[in-house]
Design a protein around this motif. Structure first.
Motif, mmCIF file in Angstrom:
data_model
loop_
_atom_site.group_PDB
_atom_site.id
_atom_site.type_symbol
_atom_site.label_atom_id
_atom_site.label_comp_id
_atom_site.label_asym_id
_atom_site.label_seq_id
_atom_site.Cartn_x
_atom_site.Cartn_y
_atom_site.Cartn_z
ATOM 1 N N VAL A 176 0.729 -1.333 0.083
ATOM 2 C CA VAL A 176 -0.021 -0.018 0.080
ATOM 3 C C VAL A 176 0.784 1.129 -0.035
ATOM 4 O O VAL A 176 0.685 1.996 -0.603
ATOM 5 C CB VAL A 176 -0.865 0.032 1.243
ATOM 6 N N LEU A 177 2.102 1.403 0.946
ATOM 7 C CA LEU A 177 2.867 2.277 0.895
ATOM 8 C C LEU A 177 3.694 2.599 -0.468
ATOM 9 O O LEU A 177 3.854 3.966 -0.742
ATOM 10 C CB LEU A 177 3.877 2.467 2.026
ATOM 11 N N LYS A 178 3.904 1.606 -1.033
ATOM 12 C CA LYS A 178 4.702 1.772 -2.459
ATOM 13 C C LYS A 178 3.713 2.196 -3.440
ATOM 14 O O LYS A 178 4.152 2.829 -4.323
ATOM 15 C CB LYS A 178 5.211 0.298 -2.868
ATOM 16 N N LEU A 194 -7.786 0.070 5.093
ATOM 17 C CA LEU A 194 -8.229 1.217 5.634
ATOM 18 C C LEU A 194 -9.749 0.879 6.442
ATOM 19 O O LEU A 194 -10.023 1.325 7.251
ATOM 20 C CB LEU A 194 -8.536 2.387 4.678
ATOM 21 N N GLU A 195 -10.553 0.220 5.472
ATOM 22 C CA GLU A 195 -11.898 -0.147 6.112
ATOM 23 C C GLU A 195 -11.672 -1.193 7.275
ATOM 24 O O GLU A 195 -12.327 -0.981 8.331
ATOM 25 C CB GLU A 195 -12.647 -1.058 5.049
ATOM 26 N N ASN A 198 -10.643 1.062 10.117
ATOM 27 C CA ASN A 198 -11.388 2.277 10.198
ATOM 28 C C ASN A 198 -10.668 3.399 10.046
ATOM 29 O O ASN A 198 -10.981 4.294 10.699
ATOM 30 C CB ASN A 198 -12.164 2.294 11.432
ATOM 31 N N PHE A 199 -9.711 3.296 9.298
ATOM 32 C CA PHE A 199 -8.913 4.597 8.952
ATOM 33 C C PHE A 199 -9.335 5.540 7.992
ATOM 34 O O PHE A 199 -10.028 4.850 6.929
ATOM 35 C CB PHE A 199 -7.258 4.147 8.766
ATOM 36 N N ASN A 200 -9.195 6.742 7.896
ATOM 37 C CA ASN A 200 -9.536 7.617 6.683
ATOM 38 C C ASN A 200 -8.589 7.668 5.640
ATOM 39 O O ASN A 200 -9.143 7.946 4.522
ATOM 40 C CB ASN A 200 -9.940 9.004 7.271
ATOM 41 N N LYS A 201 -7.441 7.544 5.906
ATOM 42 C CA LYS A 201 -6.513 7.905 4.736
ATOM 43 C C LYS A 201 -5.097 7.044 5.124
ATOM 44 O O LYS A 201 -4.856 6.618 6.199
ATOM 45 C CB LYS A 201 -5.905 9.417 4.879
ATOM 46 N N LEU A 205 -2.703 4.926 8.427
ATOM 47 C CA LEU A 205 -2.052 3.582 8.604
ATOM 48 C C LEU A 205 -0.733 3.830 8.986
ATOM 49 O O LEU A 205 -0.098 3.059 9.886
ATOM 50 C CB LEU A 205 -2.337 2.831 7.309
ATOM 51 N N TYR A 206 0.169 4.825 8.489
ATOM 52 C CA TYR A 206 1.507 4.804 8.630
ATOM 53 C C TYR A 206 1.773 5.115 10.031
ATOM 54 O O TYR A 206 2.523 4.766 10.779
ATOM 55 C CB TYR A 206 2.041 5.887 7.609
ATOM 56 N N ASN A 207 0.870 6.208 10.672
ATOM 57 C CA ASN A 207 1.037 6.629 11.916
ATOM 58 C C ASN A 207 0.677 5.505 12.751
ATOM 59 O O ASN A 207 1.327 5.284 13.901
ATOM 60 C CB ASN A 207 0.163 7.788 12.130
ATOM 61 N N TRP A 208 -0.209 4.600 12.457
ATOM 62 C CA TRP A 208 -0.564 3.416 13.454
ATOM 63 C C TRP A 208 0.641 2.378 13.368
ATOM 64 O O TRP A 208 1.025 2.144 14.724
ATOM 65 C CB TRP A 208 -1.660 2.746 12.875
#
Length: 317
Positions: A176-178, A194-195, A198-201, A205-208
């Motif tokens: 996903v990051l690539k 993301l679903e 339950n992330f918006n962007k 995901l990266y911050n998590w």
């Protein structure tokens, strides 16, 4: 219940939960206890000791037996995660001995060994066989039916566990990051992950992944998301699953060669969530192993590891 002699105490201890069972000679379960993690790499030596004491006490309580110096266990098997090196063996043996001392119980024959090895020997009744576990982590043990026991993998999520649920989940996040960078293909994994969280962007995901909330188990659970994306036709997900198949096959081929059972009949036991929930991986591994190793009998088991640890203990002399 007034019972001063018990045939077996079987303990299955891992990185998330520990289970202790008191067993009669005929396999009848007298009592069962559960507690949290007892892998000393996860909770430390003192934490592991406390967990073992808690689980065993709960088993005695369930059986209606008061554990003290008058109670004798003919045999005890502590099948514990985290025993991977000589240093681990010494450390965990000390943890178990301190737990037994705290419990004030007498044990005739005490065996402390890696949980996967104990499960394999119980499942095969000491005949030639292989146990491949692919759950959150991955590891394989092989036994030639005599004295040779070998292992491969199981080096943990930071540097190993190839083909496991965690490894698959990590590959998915990287894909996903690539994709976001433009270094990789478009993939349905972006939307599905993301679903899932339950992330918006993607930034969420990266911050998590670098937060205190990051969880090996939750990353491992993404293997199911990769499987869903694969079934929807996602080519990136298929490549991840194919890579996992290759890693698991490498574990198997290495174990067969190290145990020198290429020409023998042997059972191969698959255990763990990857095999139970991802049919593509299971089918691919089975087909390719059966093509190269004609004498293998493959079994996928949903049986709890403690059942085989009990079998392991009951046949101990």
């Amino acid at each position: 219940m007034n019972k001063n002699t018990i045939e077996l105490l079987a303990v299955d201890g891992g990185g998330t939960k520990t289970r202790a069972v008191l067993v009669e000679a005929d396999g009848t379960i007298l009592g069962e206890g559960k507690a949290g993690a007892s892998n000393y790499h996860v909770v430390g030596a003192e934490g592991a000791k406390k967990t073992l004491v808690e689980a065993v006490l709960a088993a005695f309580n369930d059986a209606g037996i008061e554990p003290d110096h008058t109670v004798k266990l003919n045999k005890a098997v502590f099948a514990l995660a985290g025993i991977d090196t000589v240093i681990d063996e010494k450390e965990v043996a000390g943890v178990v001995q301190r737990a037994v001392t705290a419990l004030s119980i007498e044990i005739g024959r005490l065996l402390v060994e890696n949980d996967c090895l104990s499960t394999l020997l119980g499942a095969t009744q000491n005949n030639a066989g292989i146990l491949l576990i692919a759950g959150t982590g991955s590891i394989i043990f092989a036994h030639d039916g005599n004295n040779r026991i070998v292992r491969s993998g199981g080096w943990g999520h930071r540097v190993g566990d190839e083909g496991s649920g965690y490894w698959i989940g990590k590959q998915a996040i990287q894909a996903v990051l690539k994709m976001v960078d433009g270094r990789g293909e478009e993939t349905l994994l972006s939307k599905l992950i993301l679903e899932k969280f339950n992330f918006n962007k993607i930034e969420d995901l990266y911050n998590w992944t670098y937060s205190d909330s990051y969880s090996v188990d939750e990353v491992g659970a993404l293997a199911a998301v990769v499987d869903e994306a694969f079934r929807l036709g996602d080519t990136v997900s298929k490549r991840i699953l194919d890579a996992a198949v290759s890693e698991l096959l490498l574990l198997i081929e290495t174990a067969i060669e190290k145990a020198d059972i290429q020409q023998d009949e042997f059972d191969m036991i698959f255990q763990g969530g990857v095999f139970h929930h991802n049919h593509y991986i299971k089918n691919q591994v089975c087909q390719r192993i059966q093509q190269s190793t004609t004498k293998v009998k493959i079994r996928t088991t949903t049986e709890e590891p403690i059942s085989n640890i009990i079998k392991r203990g009951l046949v101990l002399i």
